[in-house]
Design a protein around this motif. Structure first.
Motif, mmCIF file in Angstrom:
data_model
loop_
_atom_site.group_PDB
_atom_site.id
_atom_site.type_symbol
_atom_site.label_atom_id
_atom_site.label_comp_id
_atom_site.label_asym_id
_atom_site.label_seq_id
_atom_site.Cartn_x
_atom_site.Cartn_y
_atom_site.Cartn_z
ATOM 1 N N TRP A 24 0.728 -1.168 0.061
ATOM 2 C CA TRP A 24 0.044 -0.057 -0.015
ATOM 3 C C TRP A 24 0.819 1.241 0.037
ATOM 4 O O TRP A 24 2.163 1.056 0.431
ATOM 5 C CB TRP A 24 -1.049 -0.047 1.163
ATOM 6 N N ARG A 25 0.152 2.330 -0.655
ATOM 7 C CA ARG A 25 1.055 3.581 -0.386
ATOM 8 C C ARG A 25 0.164 4.793 -0.277
ATOM 9 O O ARG A 25 -1.160 4.528 -0.786
ATOM 10 C CB ARG A 25 1.868 3.783 -1.721
ATOM 11 N N ASP A 26 0.291 5.820 0.258
ATOM 12 C CA ASP A 26 -0.482 7.172 0.087
ATOM 13 C C ASP A 26 -0.210 7.808 -1.288
ATOM 14 O O ASP A 26 0.975 8.217 -1.665
ATOM 15 C CB ASP A 26 -0.068 8.044 1.218
ATOM 16 N N ALA A 27 -1.213 7.793 -1.964
ATOM 17 C CA ALA A 27 -1.496 8.497 -3.349
ATOM 18 C C ALA A 27 -2.168 9.737 -3.220
ATOM 19 O O ALA A 27 -2.963 10.057 -2.214
ATOM 20 C CB ALA A 27 -2.040 7.751 -4.237
ATOM 21 N N VAL A 56 -5.607 6.388 -0.502
ATOM 22 C CA VAL A 56 -4.451 5.153 -0.290
ATOM 23 C C VAL A 56 -4.601 4.331 -1.455
ATOM 24 O O VAL A 56 -5.762 3.830 -1.870
ATOM 25 C CB VAL A 56 -5.113 4.406 1.041
ATOM 26 N N GLU A 57 -3.532 3.733 -1.929
ATOM 27 C CA GLU A 57 -3.548 2.700 -3.128
ATOM 28 C C GLU A 57 -3.170 1.386 -2.636
ATOM 29 O O GLU A 57 -1.923 1.366 -1.940
ATOM 30 C CB GLU A 57 -2.504 3.388 -4.172
ATOM 31 N N VAL A 58 -3.806 0.427 -2.991
ATOM 32 C CA VAL A 58 -3.354 -1.084 -2.630
ATOM 33 C C VAL A 58 -2.979 -1.711 -3.930
ATOM 34 O O VAL A 58 -3.762 -1.527 -4.509
ATOM 35 C CB VAL A 58 -4.778 -1.672 -1.818
ATOM 36 N N GLN A 91 -8.614 4.205 -1.908
ATOM 37 C CA GLN A 91 -9.174 3.367 -0.570
ATOM 38 C C GLN A 91 -8.930 4.246 0.647
ATOM 39 O O GLN A 91 -8.046 5.355 0.452
ATOM 40 C CB GLN A 91 -8.217 2.142 -0.251
ATOM 41 N N GLU A 92 -9.790 4.007 1.584
ATOM 42 C CA GLU A 92 -9.356 4.724 2.911
ATOM 43 C C GLU A 92 -8.840 4.225 3.724
ATOM 44 O O GLU A 92 -9.236 2.929 4.133
ATOM 45 C CB GLU A 92 -11.009 5.300 3.273
ATOM 46 N N ALA A 93 -8.145 4.787 4.699
ATOM 47 C CA ALA A 93 -7.621 4.341 5.736
ATOM 48 C C ALA A 93 -8.581 4.299 7.034
ATOM 49 O O ALA A 93 -9.340 5.407 7.162
ATOM 50 C CB ALA A 93 -6.084 4.949 6.256
#
Length: 678
Positions: free
Chosen positions: A16-19, A23-25, A43-45
């Protein structure tokens, strides 16, 4: 060209990374058709807080969920994991509680869909560079999927610990390549050709011996130094090696689209045990052959010499190391074990250890389905020690006809029988989760044993037995000292009841340890009759326990006592230098299936790696002679006389200071037959 596709694939890794848009998985998997990359953007954290908490998030939603003690909660949604961590830390500083604020977005995505290995992917797909790329696809579990994965073995030889490279070899089941640095192939070109060959072979798994800490670490460093992209991942992506987060931890290799399995770590995870974990030693033990440098030769000097004088021989040496690793993986079924462990636990195939994370993956989504959320791993909990397994005082002596019994998966059976469960401990009316999990694993292991699937059976056994330890580990979010205490207390009661049962039958209880018990017959009998009696006694006690548990607790018993061994002769030694019975140390003579006999040793010097080869060899032979009724005094005096560094220097290292006391005290005390040999 983009088309909607629906395929089954086996999960290899997740990231995963913050984009910018959330959030991108990213999930990498292997389908029968091709490798698969699933990108899940926006995506949401998420974390949870008690409803009364003074917390902030871009989106805060009341949920029909509660803490284990019954307080309602809200879910806080963030567009980045960084924002979640900042709010979590702010609340922590303000002494406010957060819940499940430490679950990684990629882990939460797969666990909430009950994905452990196989998954069904459906959505827009396009093929690029041999990889099927899915964008924002739907994902759900495909638990029956068993993958067919390709494996590549990697090994490098260097002029120094960190390089430069002298040669590099790769091997699969049907292809081999080796690259030796020389006048026509400098190090930079060697790296380029090596990486191109790996990409062309396109393995799902890269394996090796110490492959992360050495081979991949060196390759990354040399690539950086020479300006060569470390692009050995799928779809042209670069690999990287992440340094350990703290001392004592291992480095982690990230090779997009591929799994990296280290031979040493995977052997240990699969509970293989060796005196040494060098490739030479393990290969000799499992395969009967070893490396192509003779023992006693300085390998560093010899590798340098071969590179300078015999490059073809260096190439063969390098390739043979790759072949040895492939053959060790095949002989020990390490790939099968890694796959089955991933299917059971949901952990990545390359994750070593991880019992707590596996418990999280299996238990958390089921907690949510029951309407509850769990605390953070670092939440304050009361640290109260729980009792360990019940170890009986032994009765030292040299015996004939000792029967050993053990309770099959005692602690998991206690969990099933008495409904030990983290959620039910706090919410007695809630349906227990853990007994249900253990039951499904127990049934799966029975099927694996029937199918003779050793890898799956071993993986299930390790997972089931880890549950007790996890519940007693403060690093687990479900830790509660009452849980392991309940399990071990029941274990103590069961062993005590077993002792009473055998004593009432006229047996002498020689020893017991956690889930096993050893009893001595007081009368002689032929071996077939003794074995039949052992099986009958195990069945009778199993029935007695079931009746007593049903009467006292109204519960179905899942306890099962098994007859394990008939020891023709059995030694229970005293503590060294004392007259009390030892614990976790014994030896016995058993009859093998082919009619021969074998000495079984537990805990004594003969099986301890911190004792010299001489001490171990002498003790084994002494035991054999004592059990066979052969004279040993003259032989032992000869051993003591010849135990000098000049004669057997290699056998005395590394513990020659303890050999002579062992030899000097042994034979004098054996004659009594009821005292210690050691």
């Amino acid at each position: 060209m983009t088309e909607v596709r629906r395929i089954e694939a086996f999960l290899l890794s997740r990231e995963w990374r913050d984009a910018d848009d959330g959030v991108e998985v990213v999930l990498w998997a292997r389908a029968a058709e091709a490798p698969v990359r699933v990108r899940l953007p926006r995506q949401e954290a998420v974390m949870f807080v008690p409803r009364e908490a003074d917390a902030w998030a871009p989106r805060r939603v009341p949920r029909p969920l509660a803490t284990f003690d019954g307080r309602p909660v809200d879910a806080l949604y963030f567009r980045s994991q960084r924002a979640l961590v900042e709010e979590r830390d702010r609340l922590r500083a303000a002494m406010q509680e957060t819940l499940e604020a430490d679950v990684k977005p990629s882990d939460r995505f797969v666990m909430e869909r009950f994905v452990t290995g196989g998954m069904l992917v459906e959505g827009p797909c396009r093929e690029r560079r041999g990889v099927l790329h899915f964008e924002n696809a739907r994902v759900k579990a495909a638990p029956e999927l068993i993958p067919s994965l390709t494996v590549l073995s990697l090994d490098i030889e260097t002029d120094d610990l960190g390089g430069p490279l002298l040669s590099a070899a790769i091997a699969t089941a049907d292809r081999e390549h080796v690259f030796v640095r020389g006048p026509e192939l400098d190090e930079r070109a060697l790296l380029q050709r090596l990486y191109a060959a790996i990409v062309a072979l396109d393995p799902d798994v890269i394996c090796g011996w110490n492959v992360v800490e050495f081979d991949l670490t060196v390759l990354e460093a040399r690539s950086r130094a020479l300006g060569v992209p470390f692009a050995v991942g799928r779809a042209g992506e670069r690999a990287r090696v992440l340094a350990p987060s703290m001392p004592g931890r291992a480095s982690i290799a990230r090779v997009p689209g591929r799994v990296v399995l280290d031979g040493i770590a995977t052997l240990k995870s699969a509970t293989w045990s060796f005196e040494r974990y060098t490739l030479e030693h393990v290969a000799q033990e499992l395969l009967g052959r070893g490396k192509k440098i003779a023992p006693g030769v300085d390998p560093v000097a010899e590798i340098r010499r071969m590179h300078a004088e015999e490059p073809a021989r260096l190439a063969e040496y390098n390739l043979e190391d790759c072949r040895l690793v492939l053959d060790v993986f095949a002989k020990a079924d390490l790939l099968g074990f890694a796959v089955e462990r991933a299917r059971l636990t949901g952990l990545p195939m390359d994750r070593q250890g991880g019992s707590v994370a596996a418990f999280d993956h299996l238990y958390l989504p089921r907690v949510h389905r029951r309407g509850y959320v769990a605390r953070n791993v670092d939440a304050d909990v009361e640290m109260v020690p729980s009792p360990g397994g019940h170890v009986l005082d032994s009765v030292p002596g040299l015996y004939r006809d000792v029967l050993s019994f053990d309770f099959r998966s005692l602690y998991p059976s206690i969990i099933r029988t008495f409904l030990v469960d983290p959620l039910a401990l706090e919410q007695p009316d809630a349906e227990p989760i853990l007994p249900e999990l253990v039951t499904s694993l127990h049934e799966a292991r029975s099927r694996a044993l029937e199918a003779k699937n050793a890898a799956l059976s071993r993986a299930i056994k390790i997972l089931m037995n880890s549950f007790y330890g996890v519940l007693g580990t403060p690093g687990c979010r479900f830790f509660d000292p009452r849980l392991p205490t309940a399990i071990t207390t029941r274990g103590h009661e069961i062993i005590a009841r077993a002792c009473a049962f055998f004593e009432a039958k006229g047996f002498l209880v020689v020893y017991g340890d956690t889930d096993s018990i050893f009893v001595a017959r007081t009368d002689a009998g032929d071996e077939a009759a003794v074995a039949e009696q052992g099986r009958a006694l195990a069945g009778e006690l199993t029935r007695v326990l079931a009746e007593e548990i049903a009467a006292a607790h109204g519960r179905e018993s899942h306890l099962e006592l098994r007859f394990e061994s008939h020891y023709l002769r059995f030694l229970m030694p005293t503590t060294r230098g004392g007259d009390r019975g030892a614990k976790k140390r014994y030896a016995g003579l058993v009859r093998k299936a082919d009619g021969s006999t074998a000495v079984v040793v537990r805990g004594l010097e003969a099986v301890r790696r911190d004792w010299s080869p001489l001490a171990r060899r002498v003790q084994l032979e002494l035991l054999r002679r004592v059990f066979a009724g052969e004279p040993f005094e003259d032989w032992l005096r000869d051993v003591a006389r010849d135990a000098t560094p000049e004669v057997i220097d290699k056998e005395l290292a590394p513990a020659c200071d303890v050999v002579l006391p062992l030899v000097g005290t042994s034979f004098e005390r054996v004659a009594g037959a009821q005292t210690s040999m050691f």
